[in-house]
Design an enzyme around this catalytic site. Sequence first.
Site, PDB file in Angstrom:
ATOM      1  N   CYS A 153     -12.086  69.290  73.599  1.00 45.37           N
ATOM      2  CA  CYS A 153     -11.151  69.768  72.578  1.00 45.37           C
ATOM      3  C   CYS A 153      -9.704  69.667  73.047  1.00 45.37           C
ATOM      4  CB  CYS A 153     -11.495  71.191  72.153  1.00 45.37           C
ATOM      5  SG  CYS A 153     -11.560  72.377  73.507  1.00 45.37           S
ATOM      6  N   HIS A 459     -11.233  77.287  73.819  1.00 47.37           N
ATOM      7  CA  HIS A 459     -11.235  76.186  72.849  1.00 47.37           C
ATOM      8  C   HIS A 459      -9.818  75.902  72.372  1.00 47.37           C
ATOM      9  CE1 HIS A 459     -12.711  73.575  69.716  1.00 47.37           C
ATOM     10  NE2 HIS A 459     -12.146  74.296  68.776  1.00 47.37           N
TER      11      HIS A 459
END
Length: 500
Positions: A153, A459
């Site tokens: 990510c 994330h």
Amino acid sequence: MTDHNVFVFGSFTEDETKSLQSSPNENSVQLLFGTLDAETLRSVGFNNIPTEITKKPQPSKLVKKDSTKEVVYKNGSVHDLNSPSFSNGIKEHKQKDEEPNESVVPGSLDKSIQVEALEVKDTKCRIISPSVIPYTTATELLPRGLINSGNLCFLNATLQALLACSPFVNLLQELRTRKIPEIGNPTLHAFVEFISGFDMPPGRRSKKEDEFVLETGKPLRPVMFESVLNNFSPDMPNSFSGRPRQEDAQEFLSFVMHQMHDELLKFEGQISVVNGGKVSLVSSVSDEDDESWETVGPKNKTAITRKQSFIPSKLSEIFGGQLRSVVKARGNKASATIEPFLLLHLNICPEPVHTIEDALHLFSAPETLEGYRASSAGKAELVSASKSVRILELPEIIILHLMRFSYGSQGSTKLLKPVYFPLHLILNRELLVSPTTKGRKYELVATITHHGREPSKGHYTCDILHSSGKWLRYDDASVIDIPTNKVLHDQAYVLFYKQQ
């Protein structure tokens, strides 16, 4: 014109079918299957085109999909997320235990690159029906999510943020017209192949009266960056899939930009390959070769100015600026140094910092230098000294890095302190060397946010300003539009502002 046969294969509308059932010309056979227009057929030598078949094809009907709650990736795996910072009321395409549809951009880098897209989807989010369409170079890009194959990510969010910078997109589109070998130019080659998958097909710029309709393409797996990741983290046996750890998005952004700067200089022939093919943003030079002169600053105060040797590239023309730092030591003439930058690193730890403007004020405030030695009467001695930094030259895109992560002998930690930022930023005159410097007004075009409490986990997502004026949130393969208040949260990590 000589007799000819026309064979065109593909899908066709009901009106086109009726036209085909009419009697053909005496000396020609016409089998038309598809939606090619008259201009396209005439361009290949056919002039007797029935008028019934020259009208533009009708767009595909929208197919409504079921909705489901939103998901995000935590360390590369999918989990439900009910956090208000992600909820936006937009219905999502339901995918039961299956990987999102994906595509890989063709390896060819010339003007005949073709883009594959998806079926149409409603709920304010239209996905293009399957087709193969030749591209036309443009700065408006087709929004596409990026597949996360495991702890990627940081890569996906960084790439999407860079695509929100229109001058950078213009540079990539210009590079597409040139042949860039992968050997010696892995970063340039990857970006050129990457951008080829985001062309907006003709006629797809969607506007339904006053309602915003988002068109997105099939999620893409950015495999073209595998060699770039290998260079970024050579200790990883498999840099693209199944990575054992998360990376710092800001570190990757800095790495990629410096790599592109070096490769552009070599590709343009502005420098020769030295030191194993690596070239730093600031070249190393001796004191004798370095340029220095005496300048007169505010209030007629003089300073010995030293400028570090720097070769600009097309990338630094977009993101690069110049800083002027001045050291003042007791009993000595002030010393100034001019150096380039691609990102500004802002300390947000001090208690007075609550906004991005506070952090910029702190950035330019004088700081005391401990243990500073100055030459006096032929010998070095400890003296009191201070250093201040101001911006001499503003970049077209200014990237602000909020220093949330710290790394030490006890490991890494993250600062969860709320710091607010505006959609429109006006740089204070005290931050600039010249109070009359133009271009102080900037508009926010992208943000990168890290979710989680540990730098090595969590994330990354990215919010970008779409050409329609709407904000989009990229969460790996997911692309949704969000209201402005969801953009202006207090946990941003990297901010991208475009000069107005």
